[in-house]
Design a protein around this motif. Structure first.
Motif, PDB file in Angstrom:
ATOM      1  N   MET A 119      -1.639   7.816   1.866  1.00  0.00           N
ATOM      2  CA  MET A 119      -1.189   7.590   3.270  1.00  0.00           C
ATOM      3  C   MET A 119      -1.850   6.532   4.167  1.00  0.00           C
ATOM      4  O   MET A 119      -1.593   6.247   5.305  1.00  0.00           O
ATOM      5  N   ARG A 120      -2.721   5.826   3.577  1.00  0.00           N
ATOM      6  CA  ARG A 120      -3.755   4.911   4.245  1.00  0.00           C
ATOM      7  C   ARG A 120      -2.806   3.684   4.760  1.00  0.00           C
ATOM      8  O   ARG A 120      -3.451   3.003   5.808  1.00  0.00           O
ATOM      9  N   PHE A 121      -1.809   3.444   4.232  1.00  0.00           N
ATOM     10  CA  PHE A 121      -1.021   2.470   4.960  1.00  0.00           C
ATOM     11  C   PHE A 121      -0.554   2.586   6.367  1.00  0.00           C
ATOM     12  O   PHE A 121      -0.443   1.658   7.002  1.00  0.00           O
ATOM     13  N   LEU A 122      -0.873   3.731   6.929  1.00  0.00           N
ATOM     14  CA  LEU A 122      -0.519   4.034   8.282  1.00  0.00           C
ATOM     15  C   LEU A 122      -1.492   3.494   9.204  1.00  0.00           C
ATOM     16  O   LEU A 122      -1.312   2.927  10.137  1.00  0.00           O
ATOM     17  N   ASP A 123      -2.895   3.202   8.532  1.00  0.00           N
ATOM     18  CA  ASP A 123      -3.856   2.646   9.382  1.00  0.00           C
ATOM     19  C   ASP A 123      -3.374   1.034   9.610  1.00  0.00           C
ATOM     20  O   ASP A 123      -3.640   0.694  10.875  1.00  0.00           O
ATOM     21  N   SER A 124      -2.954   0.461   8.605  1.00  0.00           N
ATOM     22  CA  SER A 124      -2.164  -0.825   8.612  1.00  0.00           C
ATOM     23  C   SER A 124      -1.255  -1.126   9.771  1.00  0.00           C
ATOM     24  O   SER A 124      -1.085  -2.155  10.429  1.00  0.00           O
ATOM     25  N   ASP A 184       5.651  17.212   3.158  1.00  0.00           N
ATOM     26  CA  ASP A 184       6.514  15.799   3.359  1.00  0.00           C
ATOM     27  C   ASP A 184       6.087  14.796   3.826  1.00  0.00           C
ATOM     28  O   ASP A 184       5.762  14.533   4.871  1.00  0.00           O
ATOM     29  N   ALA A 185       5.747  13.807   2.756  1.00  0.00           N
ATOM     30  CA  ALA A 185       5.174  12.561   3.224  1.00  0.00           C
ATOM     31  C   ALA A 185       6.071  11.541   3.875  1.00  0.00           C
ATOM     32  O   ALA A 185       5.392  10.947   4.789  1.00  0.00           O
ATOM     33  N   LEU A 186       7.288  11.761   3.896  1.00  0.00           N
ATOM     34  CA  LEU A 186       8.013  10.848   5.018  1.00  0.00           C
ATOM     35  C   LEU A 186       7.787  11.170   6.431  1.00  0.00           C
ATOM     36  O   LEU A 186       7.709  10.675   7.132  1.00  0.00           O
ATOM     37  N   ASP A 187       7.995  12.882   6.401  1.00  0.00           N
ATOM     38  CA  ASP A 187       7.681  13.294   8.020  1.00  0.00           C
ATOM     39  C   ASP A 187       6.443  12.946   8.444  1.00  0.00           C
ATOM     40  O   ASP A 187       6.209  12.596   9.440  1.00  0.00           O
ATOM     41  N   MET A 188       5.181  13.295   7.358  1.00  0.00           N
ATOM     42  CA  MET A 188       4.009  12.937   7.552  1.00  0.00           C
ATOM     43  C   MET A 188       3.966  11.124   8.097  1.00  0.00           C
ATOM     44  O   MET A 188       3.135  11.115   9.231  1.00  0.00           O
ATOM     45  N   ALA A 189       4.303  10.320   7.578  1.00  0.00           N
ATOM     46  CA  ALA A 189       4.298   8.991   7.893  1.00  0.00           C
ATOM     47  C   ALA A 189       4.956   8.674   9.267  1.00  0.00           C
ATOM     48  O   ALA A 189       4.142   8.049  10.143  1.00  0.00           O
ATOM     49  N   LYS A 190       5.936   9.315   9.688  1.00  0.00           N
ATOM     50  CA  LYS A 190       6.689   9.001  10.906  1.00  0.00           C
ATOM     51  C   LYS A 190       5.681   9.727  12.064  1.00  0.00           C
ATOM     52  O   LYS A 190       5.473   9.048  13.147  1.00  0.00           O
ATOM     53  N   THR A 191       5.289  11.059  11.830  1.00  0.00           N
ATOM     54  CA  THR A 191       4.623  11.704  12.779  1.00  0.00           C
ATOM     55  C   THR A 191       3.385  11.141  12.998  1.00  0.00           C
ATOM     56  O   THR A 191       2.879  10.924  14.266  1.00  0.00           O
ATOM     57  N   VAL A 192       2.585  10.852  12.138  1.00  0.00           N
ATOM     58  CA  VAL A 192       1.064  10.594  12.341  1.00  0.00           C
ATOM     59  C   VAL A 192       1.119   8.976  12.779  1.00  0.00           C
ATOM     60  O   VAL A 192       0.226   8.899  13.627  1.00  0.00           O
ATOM     61  N   LEU A 193       1.927   8.202  12.578  1.00  0.00           N
ATOM     62  CA  LEU A 193       2.116   6.782  13.059  1.00  0.00           C
ATOM     63  C   LEU A 193       2.461   7.007  14.587  1.00  0.00           C
ATOM     64  O   LEU A 193       1.761   6.442  15.300  1.00  0.00           O
ATOM     65  N   LEU A 249       0.863  -1.326  -0.323  1.00  0.00           N
ATOM     66  CA  LEU A 249      -0.127  -0.058  -0.127  1.00  0.00           C
ATOM     67  C   LEU A 249       0.946   1.369   0.035  1.00  0.00           C
ATOM     68  O   LEU A 249       0.274   2.205  -0.258  1.00  0.00           O
ATOM     69  N   VAL A 250       2.499   1.227   0.290  1.00  0.00           N
ATOM     70  CA  VAL A 250       3.108   2.307   0.267  1.00  0.00           C
ATOM     71  C   VAL A 250       3.432   2.890  -0.992  1.00  0.00           C
ATOM     72  O   VAL A 250       4.142   2.265  -1.903  1.00  0.00           O
TER      73      VAL A 250
END
Length: 397
Positions: free
Chosen positions: A226-231, A179-188, A168-169
């Protein structure tokens, strides 16, 4: 003349299991059912052409199966015959952008979490009929055994999403709006710290805090990407739940991909059974004292593991949601825990195993509750009522 319903099967074993139970409930209610088989759709559509010579009440399907079928080239079959297309989503709608954007005009979409309903109404306003329909359970036709006679102490039947979420990534470097990488780290990190939040809310909060303004369409695209963060969030707590139990000396039998790939998989209290099909899970639940569940980031819904476990006569232990709290305020029909207090889970499970009479009372209450309110027949009756009464077509929450 019998009323008639169309069903669609042959793609996913889990969906087929749901559909077969819907079919059984419909036939008990006097409906005639035609099953379209995805593996032989050409032949199935020939049967449909005959079936459609008289009025069809609806097609009832899951996860958008058959939404774009055609009998005549260029004409959606459900629009052509003016057949209500009842689409029950078993996952978050952000996984299904394309099919949901191309629903037939006759579509009625049900979600298994109230937050998903709100998401649908916000990002798919063109679908006017959207409502909440909780997951349901399936009972095997067999005599339930007392918990003391069951061989499995704790059962977890479900894969670890971490090992499949990679597909999904997207290419995060190709996303330029933020900044998708920062969003991924921060949101997770935020989801793990505040697991009561939905993934879409956490993503929108991230953007607002950085004063990044996106249109509704761009925001929707961002959430989908960014829905992969859900998983990943789901996988984090699912793994921790089982790990905490086995490291506390509690035997857990786990089925599904991933459990043999963890750093702690060699723990002697983890008994890994491999990957199995959905119908094979139900007999295992009937041999389990405790069925453990963690949800796929549902905050206002439930998972079918809960109701399947209850109907198997097991004591269900699950993470909480507002929907589950609305069903029972106390741990009478099931035992709930908070993800933010997951460290207390081993003590809850120990307490149940050490007090078998109390555990049996929870299991018995759970069975009676699910038998009365949470079978597929219950859900079918809700759908049929909505179909019959057009004033309920907007499916008020």
């Amino acid at each position: 003349m019998k009323k008639k319903i169309v069903l669609i099967e042959g793609v996913y074993d889990t969906i087929d299991l749901f559909s077969e139970n819907v079919k059984q409930a419909l036939e008990e209610l006097g409906y005639e059912c035609l099953v379209l088989h995805a593996q032989d759709m050409e032949e199935s559509l020939k049967e449909f052409a005959v079936f459609a010579l008289t009025e069809i009440t609806a097609v009832i399907t899951f996860n958008n199966l058959g939404y774009n079928l055609e009998l005549t080239e260029g004409k959606n079959i459900w629009e052509q015959f003016d057949i209500p297309y009842v689409n029950i989503l078993m996952d978050h709608p952000f996984h299904y952008k394309k099919p949901l954007k191309h629903m037939p005009k006759t579509a009625r979409v049900y979600c298994t979490d109230r937050n998903h309903v709100a998401f649908m109404r916000r990002f798919f306003p063109e679908i006017s009929r959207v409502g909440f329909l909780p997951h349901a359970g399936i009972e095997l036709p067999q005599t339930k055994r007392p918990l003391k006679e069951r061989r499995i102490e704790v059962l977890y039947a479900g894969a670890l999403p971490f090992f499949t979420a990679g597909s999904l990534v997207p290419d995060l470097s190709a996303i330029t709006e933020f900044d998708a990488l920062d969003m991924a780290k921060t949101v997770l990190e935020d989801l793990i710290k505040k697991p009561q939040e939905t993934t879409e809310t956490a993503i929108e909060t991230y953007l607002k805090e950085r004063k990044i303004q996106l249109s509704e369409d761009a925001l929707f695209d961002a959430i989908v990407k960014m829905r992969f963060l859900d998983s990943y969030a789901t996988s984090f707590f699912r793994e921790n739940a089982v790990r905490l139990l086995v490291e506390s000396g509690i035997d857990v039998t786990a089925y599904g991909t991933g459990w043999n790939q963890c750093e702690w998989s060699d723990n002697p209290h983890l008994h890994y059974g491999g990957k199995i099909l959905a119908p094979e899970v139900l007999p295992l639940m009937a041999d389990a004292k405790i069925v453990l569940n963690t949800m796929t980031w549902y905050k206002a819904g439930a998972h079918d593991r809960i109701f399947n476990g209850m109907l198997a006569g097991a004591c269900v232990v699950t993470d909480d949601s507002s929907y589950l709290r609305s069903l029972c305020s106390k741990d009478e029909a099931l035992v709930r825990f908070q993800l933010e207090e997951i460290g207390a889970l081993p003590e809850k499970v120990y307490n149940l195993l050490e007090h078998p009479n109390q555990m049996q009372m929870v299991a018995d209450c759970g069975y009676e509750t699910a038998k009365r309110e949470h079978t597929w027949k219950n859900r079918v009756l809700t759908v049929l009522k909505d179909l019959e009464d057009e004033k309920h077509a907007d499916f008020d929450l």
